[in-house]
Design a protein around this motif. Structure first.
Motif, short mmCIF file in Angstrom:
data_model
loop_
_atom_site.label_atom_id
_atom_site.label_comp_id
_atom_site.label_asym_id
_atom_site.label_seq_id
_atom_site.Cartn_x
_atom_site.Cartn_y
_atom_site.Cartn_z
N SER A 65 40.37 70.62 21.82
CA SER A 65 41.82 70.69 21.95
C SER A 65 42.30 69.44 22.67
O SER A 65 41.83 69.12 23.76
CB SER A 65 42.22 71.93 22.76
N VAL A 66 43.22 68.72 22.06
CA VAL A 66 43.61 67.42 22.60
C VAL A 66 44.97 67.47 23.28
O VAL A 66 45.84 68.26 22.94
CB VAL A 66 43.63 66.35 21.49
N MET A 67 45.11 66.59 24.25
CA MET A 67 46.38 66.33 24.90
C MET A 67 46.86 64.95 24.47
O MET A 67 46.23 64.28 23.66
CB MET A 67 46.21 66.41 26.42
N GLU A 68 47.99 64.53 25.03
CA GLU A 68 48.54 63.22 24.70
C GLU A 68 47.52 62.13 25.00
O GLU A 68 46.79 62.20 26.00
CB GLU A 68 49.82 62.98 25.50
N HIS A 69 47.44 61.13 24.14
CA HIS A 69 46.56 59.97 24.26
C HIS A 69 45.09 60.31 23.99
O HIS A 69 44.21 59.50 24.29
CB HIS A 69 46.67 59.32 25.64
N GLN A 70 44.80 61.48 23.40
CA GLN A 70 43.43 61.82 23.06
C GLN A 70 43.28 61.96 21.55
O GLN A 70 44.22 62.35 20.86
CB GLN A 70 43.01 63.13 23.74
N VAL A 71 42.08 61.67 21.05
CA VAL A 71 41.72 61.86 19.65
C VAL A 71 40.59 62.87 19.62
O VAL A 71 39.55 62.67 20.25
CB VAL A 71 41.27 60.54 18.99
N SER A 72 40.78 63.97 18.92
CA SER A 72 39.78 65.03 18.92
C SER A 72 38.42 64.50 18.47
O SER A 72 38.30 63.83 17.44
CB SER A 72 40.22 66.17 17.99
N GLY A 73 37.40 64.79 19.26
CA GLY A 73 36.05 64.33 18.95
C GLY A 73 35.68 63.02 19.59
O GLY A 73 34.50 62.69 19.67
N GLU A 74 36.66 62.26 20.07
CA GLU A 74 36.39 61.01 20.77
C GLU A 74 36.50 61.25 22.27
O GLU A 74 37.55 61.68 22.76
CB GLU A 74 37.34 59.90 20.32
N HIS A 75 35.42 60.99 22.98
CA HIS A 75 35.34 61.30 24.40
C HIS A 75 35.37 60.02 25.23
O HIS A 75 34.43 59.21 25.17
CB HIS A 75 34.05 62.07 24.70
N ALA A 76 36.43 59.86 25.99
CA ALA A 76 36.52 58.72 26.89
C ALA A 76 35.68 58.98 28.14
O ALA A 76 35.72 60.07 28.71
CB ALA A 76 37.98 58.48 27.28
N ILE A 77 34.92 57.99 28.53
CA ILE A 77 34.18 58.02 29.79
C ILE A 77 34.64 56.82 30.61
O ILE A 77 34.47 55.68 30.18
CB ILE A 77 32.66 57.94 29.57
N MET A 78 35.26 57.07 31.75
CA MET A 78 35.73 55.97 32.59
C MET A 78 34.71 55.69 33.68
O MET A 78 34.21 56.62 34.32
CB MET A 78 37.09 56.28 33.22
N GLY A 119 33.84 47.75 48.66
CA GLY A 119 32.71 47.36 49.49
C GLY A 119 31.57 48.37 49.51
O GLY A 119 30.62 48.20 50.28
N VAL A 120 31.63 49.39 48.67
CA VAL A 120 30.61 50.44 48.65
C VAL A 120 29.74 50.27 47.40
O VAL A 120 30.28 50.22 46.28
CB VAL A 120 31.24 51.84 48.65
N PRO A 121 28.43 50.20 47.54
CA PRO A 121 27.55 50.03 46.38
C PRO A 121 27.35 51.35 45.65
O PRO A 121 26.28 51.98 45.72
CB PRO A 121 26.25 49.52 46.99
N LEU A 122 28.36 51.78 44.90
CA LEU A 122 28.34 53.09 44.24
C LEU A 122 29.05 52.98 42.89
O LEU A 122 30.17 52.46 42.80
CB LEU A 122 29.06 54.12 45.11
N ILE A 123 28.40 53.45 41.83
CA ILE A 123 29.02 53.57 40.52
C ILE A 123 29.68 54.94 40.42
O ILE A 123 29.09 55.94 40.81
CB ILE A 123 27.97 53.42 39.39
N THR A 124 30.91 54.99 39.91
CA THR A 124 31.60 56.26 39.70
C THR A 124 31.84 56.44 38.21
O THR A 124 32.36 55.55 37.54
CB THR A 124 32.94 56.30 40.45
N VAL A 125 31.47 57.61 37.69
CA VAL A 125 31.57 57.91 36.27
C VAL A 125 32.42 59.17 36.09
O VAL A 125 32.13 60.20 36.70
CB VAL A 125 30.18 58.14 35.64
N ALA A 126 33.45 59.08 35.26
CA ALA A 126 34.33 60.22 34.99
C ALA A 126 34.30 60.52 33.50
O ALA A 126 34.90 59.81 32.71
CB ALA A 126 35.75 59.93 35.45
N PRO A 127 33.59 61.58 33.08
CA PRO A 127 33.53 61.93 31.66
C PRO A 127 34.69 62.82 31.24
O PRO A 127 35.31 63.49 32.07
CB PRO A 127 32.20 62.69 31.56
N ASN A 128 34.96 62.84 29.95
CA ASN A 128 35.99 63.73 29.42
C ASN A 128 35.55 65.18 29.54
O ASN A 128 34.43 65.54 29.18
CB ASN A 128 36.25 63.40 27.95
#
Length: 351
Positions: A65-78, A119-128
């Motif tokens: 189910s998509v909201m604005e700025h989303q394409v169903s089946g395409e998952h953005a990972i920031m 200044g923090v050595p940390l990767i942050t990953v936000a999945p759809n």
């Protein structure tokens, strides 16, 4: 062209090796891995060149189910990289799960990640997680969407995909998970289901008690709200029907009552009380009810003898400037994230 580039990387033998270096100033180049197909290579979101978005497809959630700025089946990972992301170093990773109804790739999330990790050595990953994914494998996936295996997508695909494509420290001791609201539920649920993956878990105003009838009603409502994504889905799609004796999945996946697997893991919870309930009453009441589920979770942690950090910042006046204890309030969330990142720098494996 993006798919051709990914294919070339495979032919050159880069898959399974050290992540390939991008041209100076360019974001990393990603290759398909662990069931995820790259459909759009990473691109910086702005000139700071710290945060990029990569878009993937997965058979575990082929449509949603998509909201604005989303394409169903395409998952953005920031992904937000450390400001010292350099060859020869590997970094711990925080996975952060967004709330409802939200997306991972928003300006607010980007600012929160970048500001908290200067200044923090940390990767942050936000999945759809979709507006109503609820970070679980659904009980009854609608035929129109196909299977909705969000938990499998995130735990069995996204995490090893990130490890394969970025310079991570790919161990439990260097990995944390956090989330806001719906994502707070997801973070605790994932940590309890897979304690082998995470050394620290954090909830920011999470809905943690699925036995709470108000929370059940709210989750059921999200299935019917167009603002949570189109198309809407049946009430029983996510966890099944929320009534006895058909509520077994609700009971089994309630984080508050299943804290045992968190033993030996760092645990943190942040929540307000809504402040003035007449000021922005919807967000005030939502936070107040989230507090109720956090108190139940805290009591179970105490009963189990599991050390934890529990911060009830009340009306927010002593927590952060601009925080009035409301749900999804940027000033409150930023303070939550800054405090949580400080915990991670003391407890996760460092470069």
């Amino acid at each position: 062209m993006r798919r051709v580039a990914a294919g070339a990387a495979v032919l050159l033998g880069l898959v399974g090796a050290t992540p390939s270096a991008a041209a100076e100033g360019a974001p990393p180049v990603f290759a398909d891995a662990h069931g995820l197909t790259v459909v759009e290579q990473p691109s910086w979101v702005d000139g700071n060149e710290r945060t990029f978005v990569v878009t993937v497809r997965t058979a575990q959630v082929p449509a949603y189910s998509v909201m604005e700025h989303q394409v169903s089946g395409e998952h953005a990972i920031m992904v937000t990289l450390p400001d010292d992301y350099t060859p020869g170093k590997r970094y711990p990773v925080q996975y952060h799960l967004h709330g409802h109804p939200d997306r991972p790739d928003t300006v607010a999330n980007q600012r929160m990640f970048e500001d908290a990790t200067v200044g923090v050595p940390l990767i942050t990953v936000a999945p759809n997680g979709s507006g109503r994914g609820w970070y679980t494998n659904w009980a009854h996936s609608p035929a129109a969407l196909g299977q909705q295996n969000w938990e499998t997508f995130h735990l069995d695909q996204v995490i090893p995909f990130i490890d394969a494509n970025l310079r991570t420290i790919p161990t439990r001791e260097a990995r944390a998970i956090s989330g806001h609201s719906m994502g707070g539920f997801g973070a605790f649920h994932y940590a309890e289901r897979r304690p082998d993956l995470f050394a620290y878990v954090g909830s920011f105003s999470g809905g943690l008690d699925l036995l709470n009838q108000e929370l059940r009603a709210a989750i059921a409502a999200t299935t019917q709200l167009p603002g949570s994504g189109t198309p809407t889905v049946p009430v029983d799609a996510i966890f099944g029907l929320p009534v006895w004796p058909l509520d077994g999945m609700w009971n089994a996946r309630s984080p508050a009552q299943h804290v045992g697997p968190l033993r030996g893991m760092g645990v943190a919870m942040y929540v307000g009380d809504g402040g003035d309930l007449l000021d922005n009453p919807i967000q005030a009441v939502t936070e107040n009810r989230a507090l109720a589920t956090n108190l139940v979770t805290r009591d179970h942690l105490v009963a189990a003898g599991i050390p934890h950090t529990f911060i009830n910042y009340g009306n927010g006046s002593a927590w952060a400037e601009g925080c009035t204890g409301k749900h999804a309030q940027p000033a409150c969330l930023m303070a939550d994230m800054r405090h949580f990142v400080r915990l991670l720098t003391r407890h996760l494996t460092q470069p």
